[in-house]
Scaffold this motif. Structure first.
Motif, PDB file in Angstrom:
ATOM      1  N   ASP A  77      -2.484   1.322  49.307  1.00  0.00           N
ATOM      2  CA  ASP A  77      -2.771   0.856  50.657  1.00  0.00           C
ATOM      3  C   ASP A  77      -1.572   0.314  51.418  1.00  0.00           C
ATOM      4  OD1 ASP A  77      -5.323   1.535  50.545  1.00  0.00           O
ATOM      5  OD2 ASP A  77      -6.156  -0.494  50.720  1.00  0.00           O
ATOM      6  N   ASN A  78      -0.635  -0.308  50.681  1.00  0.00           N
ATOM      7  CA  ASN A  78       0.488  -0.941  51.382  1.00  0.00           C
ATOM      8  C   ASN A  78       1.563   0.068  51.773  1.00  0.00           C
ATOM      9  OD1 ASN A  78       0.934  -0.482  48.743  1.00  0.00           O
ATOM     10  ND2 ASN A  78       2.230  -2.277  48.420  1.00  0.00           N
ATOM     11  N   ILE A  79       1.425   1.295  51.323  1.00  0.00           N
ATOM     12  CA  ILE A  79       2.376   2.324  51.739  1.00  0.00           C
ATOM     13  C   ILE A  79       1.732   3.102  52.873  1.00  0.00           C
ATOM     14  CG2 ILE A  79       3.769   4.287  51.023  1.00  0.00           C
ATOM     15  CD1 ILE A  79       3.321   3.343  48.143  1.00  0.00           C
ATOM     16  N   ILE A  80       2.302   2.941  54.052  1.00  0.00           N
ATOM     17  CA  ILE A  80       1.685   3.554  55.215  1.00  0.00           C
ATOM     18  C   ILE A  80       2.278   4.942  55.428  1.00  0.00           C
ATOM     19  CG2 ILE A  80       1.298   3.274  57.702  1.00  0.00           C
ATOM     20  CD1 ILE A  80       0.110   1.015  56.023  1.00  0.00           C
ATOM     21  N   GLY A  81       1.440   5.912  55.730  1.00  0.00           N
ATOM     22  CA  GLY A  81       1.956   7.234  56.042  1.00  0.00           C
ATOM     23  C   GLY A  81       0.906   8.311  55.880  1.00  0.00           C
TER      24      GLY A  81
ATOM     25  N   GLU B  52      17.501   7.391  51.512  1.00  0.00           N
ATOM     26  CA  GLU B  52      18.416   6.589  52.321  1.00  0.00           C
ATOM     27  C   GLU B  52      17.989   5.122  52.306  1.00  0.00           C
ATOM     28  OE1 GLU B  52      18.587   8.077  56.307  1.00  0.00           O
ATOM     29  OE2 GLU B  52      19.112  10.098  55.650  1.00  0.00           O
ATOM     30  N   THR B  53      18.884   4.287  52.783  1.00  0.00           N
ATOM     31  CA  THR B  53      18.563   2.863  52.845  1.00  0.00           C
ATOM     32  C   THR B  53      17.314   2.614  53.706  1.00  0.00           C
ATOM     33  OG1 THR B  53      19.367   0.693  53.429  1.00  0.00           O
ATOM     34  CG2 THR B  53      20.190   2.500  54.753  1.00  0.00           C
ATOM     35  N   GLY B  54      16.450   1.713  53.217  1.00  0.00           N
ATOM     36  CA  GLY B  54      15.279   1.331  54.000  1.00  0.00           C
ATOM     37  C   GLY B  54      14.135   2.317  53.991  1.00  0.00           C
ATOM     38  N   THR B  55      14.172   3.317  53.119  1.00  0.00           N
ATOM     39  CA  THR B  55      13.084   4.307  53.115  1.00  0.00           C
ATOM     40  C   THR B  55      11.899   3.856  52.267  1.00  0.00           C
ATOM     41  OG1 THR B  55      14.349   5.479  51.427  1.00  0.00           O
ATOM     42  CG2 THR B  55      14.367   6.421  53.639  1.00  0.00           C
ATOM     43  N   GLY B  56      12.055   2.740  51.547  1.00  0.00           N
ATOM     44  CA  GLY B  56      10.916   2.236  50.784  1.00  0.00           C
ATOM     45  C   GLY B  56      11.024   2.437  49.279  1.00  0.00           C
ATOM     46  N   LYS B  57      12.249   2.548  48.776  1.00  0.00           N
ATOM     47  CA  LYS B  57      12.410   2.812  47.343  1.00  0.00           C
ATOM     48  C   LYS B  57      11.843   1.678  46.488  1.00  0.00           C
ATOM     49  CE  LYS B  57      16.867   3.479  47.795  1.00  0.00           C
ATOM     50  NZ  LYS B  57      16.935   3.405  49.270  1.00  0.00           N
ATOM     51  N   GLU B  58      12.149   0.451  46.906  1.00  0.00           N
ATOM     52  CA  GLU B  58      11.660  -0.673  46.115  1.00  0.00           C
ATOM     53  C   GLU B  58      10.138  -0.798  46.225  1.00  0.00           C
ATOM     54  OE1 GLU B  58      13.908  -4.228  46.282  1.00  0.00           O
ATOM     55  OE2 GLU B  58      12.368  -5.403  45.249  1.00  0.00           O
ATOM     56  N   LEU B  59       9.643  -0.567  47.421  1.00  0.00           N
ATOM     57  CA  LEU B  59       8.195  -0.610  47.629  1.00  0.00           C
ATOM     58  C   LEU B  59       7.496   0.393  46.699  1.00  0.00           C
ATOM     59  CD1 LEU B  59       5.727  -1.487  49.409  1.00  0.00           C
ATOM     60  CD2 LEU B  59       6.295   0.431  50.902  1.00  0.00           C
ATOM     61  N   ILE B  60       8.067   1.586  46.605  1.00  0.00           N
ATOM     62  CA  ILE B  60       7.478   2.623  45.750  1.00  0.00           C
ATOM     63  C   ILE B  60       7.563   2.201  44.275  1.00  0.00           C
ATOM     64  CG2 ILE B  60       7.758   5.026  44.966  1.00  0.00           C
ATOM     65  CD1 ILE B  60       6.648   4.945  47.746  1.00  0.00           C
TER      66      ILE B  60
ATOM     67  N   SER C 297      18.392   4.882  43.946  1.00  0.00           N
ATOM     68  CA  SER C 297      19.733   5.051  44.481  1.00  0.00           C
ATOM     69  C   SER C 297      19.670   5.522  45.923  1.00  0.00           C
ATOM     70  CB  SER C 297      20.495   6.085  43.649  1.00  0.00           C
ATOM     71  OG  SER C 297      21.720   6.378  44.284  1.00  0.00           O
ATOM     72  N   ASN C 298      20.520   4.960  46.776  1.00  0.00           N
ATOM     73  CA  ASN C 298      20.567   5.489  48.142  1.00  0.00           C
ATOM     74  C   ASN C 298      21.763   6.406  48.347  1.00  0.00           C
ATOM     75  OD1 ASN C 298      22.577   3.596  48.382  1.00  0.00           O
ATOM     76  ND2 ASN C 298      21.312   2.148  49.524  1.00  0.00           N
ATOM     77  N   VAL C 299      22.513   6.615  47.273  1.00  0.00           N
ATOM     78  CA  VAL C 299      23.523   7.669  47.359  1.00  0.00           C
ATOM     79  C   VAL C 299      23.042   8.811  46.474  1.00  0.00           C
ATOM     80  CG1 VAL C 299      25.483   6.190  47.843  1.00  0.00           C
ATOM     81  CG2 VAL C 299      24.832   6.590  45.479  1.00  0.00           C
TER      82      VAL C 299
ATOM     83  N   HIS D  57       0.933  -0.974  61.969  1.00  0.00           N
ATOM     84  CA  HIS D  57       0.942  -1.793  60.758  1.00  0.00           C
ATOM     85  C   HIS D  57       1.886  -2.988  60.912  1.00  0.00           C
ATOM     86  CE1 HIS D  57       1.254  -2.648  56.427  1.00  0.00           C
ATOM     87  NE2 HIS D  57       2.565  -2.545  56.544  1.00  0.00           N
ATOM     88  N   PHE D  58       3.106  -2.716  61.419  1.00  0.00           N
ATOM     89  CA  PHE D  58       4.077  -3.805  61.517  1.00  0.00           C
ATOM     90  C   PHE D  58       3.749  -4.755  62.665  1.00  0.00           C
ATOM     91  CE2 PHE D  58       6.845  -0.668  59.195  1.00  0.00           C
ATOM     92  CZ  PHE D  58       6.825  -1.372  57.997  1.00  0.00           C
ATOM     93  N   VAL D  59       3.135  -4.245  63.723  1.00  0.00           N
ATOM     94  CA  VAL D  59       2.715  -5.141  64.806  1.00  0.00           C
ATOM     95  C   VAL D  59       1.692  -6.123  64.235  1.00  0.00           C
ATOM     96  CG1 VAL D  59       1.372  -5.310  66.940  1.00  0.00           C
ATOM     97  CG2 VAL D  59       3.117  -3.543  66.710  1.00  0.00           C
TER      98      VAL D  59
ATOM     99  N   ASN E  95      16.015   3.422  58.782  1.00  0.00           N
ATOM    100  CA  ASN E  95      14.684   3.840  58.339  1.00  0.00           C
ATOM    101  C   ASN E  95      13.595   2.782  58.537  1.00  0.00           C
ATOM    102  OD1 ASN E  95      15.149   6.631  57.423  1.00  0.00           O
ATOM    103  ND2 ASN E  95      16.728   5.601  56.223  1.00  0.00           N
ATOM    104  N   VAL E  96      12.636   2.721  57.614  1.00  0.00           N
ATOM    105  CA  VAL E  96      11.463   1.876  57.844  1.00  0.00           C
ATOM    106  C   VAL E  96      11.845   0.403  58.018  1.00  0.00           C
ATOM    107  CG1 VAL E  96       9.190   1.224  56.999  1.00  0.00           C
ATOM    108  CG2 VAL E  96      10.087   3.486  56.493  1.00  0.00           C
ATOM    109  N   ARG E  97      12.889  -0.029  57.305  1.00  0.00           N
ATOM    110  CA  ARG E  97      13.277  -1.434  57.443  1.00  0.00           C
ATOM    111  C   ARG E  97      13.713  -1.721  58.883  1.00  0.00           C
ATOM    112  NH1 ARG E  97      17.017  -1.873  53.917  1.00  0.00           N
ATOM    113  NH2 ARG E  97      15.719  -2.680  52.240  1.00  0.00           N
ATOM    114  N   GLN E  98      14.537  -0.862  59.435  1.00  0.00           N
ATOM    115  CA  GLN E  98      15.020  -1.052  60.803  1.00  0.00           C
ATOM    116  C   GLN E  98      13.857  -0.958  61.799  1.00  0.00           C
ATOM    117  OE1 GLN E  98      17.538   2.061  62.297  1.00  0.00           O
ATOM    118  NE2 GLN E  98      18.326   0.810  63.986  1.00  0.00           N
TER     119      GLN E  98
END
Ligand SMILES: Nc1ncnc2c1ncn2[C@@H]1O[C@H](COP(=O)(O)OP(=O)(O)OP(=O)(O)O)[C@@H](O)[C@H]1O
Ligand SMILES: [Mg+2]
Length: 471
Positions: A153-157, A184-192, A295-297, A339-341, A371-374
């Motif tokens: 649920d917490n992963i929106i898409g 890439e940075t901010g795409t949700g790697k940690e969330l996943i 990894s983001n590289v 979601h973020f609002v 990405n999503v963070r920004q």
């Protein structure tokens, strides 16, 4: 099979519909028309009631007004589609609700009708939807287990690339294989990574993160493997490392590409042997750990350049998950924005608000290198700047979002290493094009069809077919 002493089902063979509408007269009117049309109708006048009914029964059809007194109708629709991916949902909306209705179609509803509509039309739409459904009865039983349904649920898409990620999550969460998440940075790697842990059998065990780039090289080994007292200058006390802390749980090795070569060798040894040695101690310690690395590289490129061990790469890359950049899944932006609002309003105890059309257009046309963070930060900014405003306007967005991107004829499609399904990508494009025309014409299907040089029936038919194909 039904045996003689079983009571006949109350609904007989009538197709079941859940009708969600808060306006009592309309509710009554539609319910009567549907009943007369041969449907078994259950009614709900609030979102909460609707959700309760959905949880209790797998309706074949859903007719829903998105503006409900208690909940956002879109959330109810979401819940319905999450619980029953094959439910056919039709949205009914007032004159002002066309944009939302189009959103609902993006989410998986099959059609919408603008009030007032001819009641016979609704029965016809539902009838056609049932024809299309052609769902083998067995697939109802193949639904996801309960805990998994709510887990993501917490992963929106809703976009095709993120749906692919969801299918991978379903496969990897229950097992202990090593996962390598790249993006890439901010795409949700940690969330996943956290989600994989939280949805799997280790969920009650620790999730321990280790960031290879955040720790000075000299300390990294002791941090990861622990050390005994006096192992090196300054090692006044013994210390338990991240590996040991993660025993029976998950060790998340973030930014693994930044790991210095000597530590890579030690990590490889630990992964291969399923055991570690604390610094300064020759005894080895057997551990039971699931490893998720991120990894983001591009690690494969790092391997080619000789900056990452090839053997470690293969040891980590057992199950690869690649997260697409946000700009490659613009379809997700409206939902993410909402979601973020909502999150920002709750966190700041501000009244909920909508996003104005111009603001949404800007959000959807930016490149979002972060990405999503920004994206989330931009919305948080807009909520804060807006104070008690009821709508987020373009002026409230940060000014440093960069030039809006020229979207070109086609949106950017991420092409993964293993290739993609041509037919499904093309369907997605067709569907997007139709939805955009519907938005442009304020939901008028005849005008949208004219814009696309299609007949109205072809357009409607295509839309329904494409929804089935993409779902
Ligand atoms: N699909 C999504 N739905 C909701 N929130 C998301 C989604 N993807 C990312 N986020 C949110 O965006 C933020 C960034 O995500 P996260 O920290 O997981 O990214 P990351 O890939 O690890 O970034 P980095 O490479 O910079 O470490 C987090 O607040 C996360 O919750
Ligand atoms: Mg991260």
């Amino acid at each position: 099979m039904t045996s003689a002493h079983h009571l006949p089902p109350i609904t007989g063979v009538r197709p079941t519909v859940l009708l969600v509408e808060d306006e009592p007269d309309t509710l009554q009117l539609i319910a009567e028309a549907l009943t007369a049309g041969g449907f078994a109708v259950a009614q709900a006048a609030t979102g909460a009631d609707a959700i309760e009914r959905l949880r209790g029964f797998a309706y074949e059809l859903l007719v829903i007004d998105l503006r409900l007194p208690d909940l956002d109708g879109m959330d109810v629709l979401n819940e319905a589609l999450t619980l029953y991916p094959h439910i056919r949902a039709v949205v009914i909306t007032g004159f002002g609700g066309v944009a939302e209705a189009v959103q609902a179609i993006r989410r998986g509803a099959i059609d919408f009708l603008v009030k007032p509509f001819e009641l016979g039309k609704l029965t016809r739409v539902l009838g056609a939807a049932l024809e299309q459904r052609r769902l083998p009865v067995e697939s109802v039983a193949v639904q996801a287990p309960l805990n998994e349904r709510f887990c993501f649920d917490n992963i929106i898409g809703v976009s095709a690339p993120i749906q692919k990620v969801f299918s991978m999550l379903r496969i990897v969460a229950p097992i202990s294989s090593t996962v390598l998440i790249q993006g890439e940075t901010g795409t949700g790697k940690e969330l996943i990574a956290r989600t994989i842990h939280a949805c799997g059998p280790r969920r009650d065990q620790p999730f321990v993160a280790f960031n290879a780039s955040a720790i000075p090289e000299a300390l990294a080994e002791a941090e990861l493997f622990g050390h005994v007292k006096g192992a090196f200058t300054g090692a006044v006390n013994a210390r338990v490392g991240r590996f040991e802390l993660a025993n029976h749980g998950t060790l998340f090795i973030d930014e693994v590409g930044e790991m210095p070569m000597p530590l890579q060798a030690k990590l490889l040894r630990a992964l291969q042997g399923g055991a570690i040695e604390r610094v300064g101690d020759s005894r080895s310690l057997k551990l039971d750990i699931r490893v998720i690395a991120a990894s983001n590289v591009d690690l494969r490129a790092q391997v080619k350049e000789g900056r990452f061990r090839e053997d470690l790469f293969y040891r980590l890359n057992v199950i690869p998950i690649t997260l697409p950049p946000l700009r490659a899944r613009r379809d997700d932006m409206p939902l993410l924005a909402q979601h973020f609002v909502r999150k920002a309003c709750i966190a700041n105890r501000l009244p909920q608000r909508t996003i104005g059309q111009k603001a949404m257009q800007i959000l959807m046309s930016c490149a979002w290198p972060g990405n999503v963070r920004q994206f989330a930060n931009a919305i948080e900014h807009a909520v804060a700047v807006g104070g008690n405003a009821t709508e987020i306007t373009a002026e409230m967005l940060p000014t440093d979002l960069g030039e809006p991107q020229q979207l070109g004829l086609l949106p950017e499609v991420a092409i993964p290493d293993e290739g993609l399904n041509f037919a499904s990508v093309v369907s997605q494009l067709e569907r997007d094009l139709i939805l955009r025309c519907l938005e442009k014409t304020g939901g008028n299907k005849r005008q949208a069809a004219r814009l696309l040089q299609l007949s109205r029936t072809t357009l409607i038919d295509k839309l329904q077919r494409l929804n089935t194909a993409v779902a």
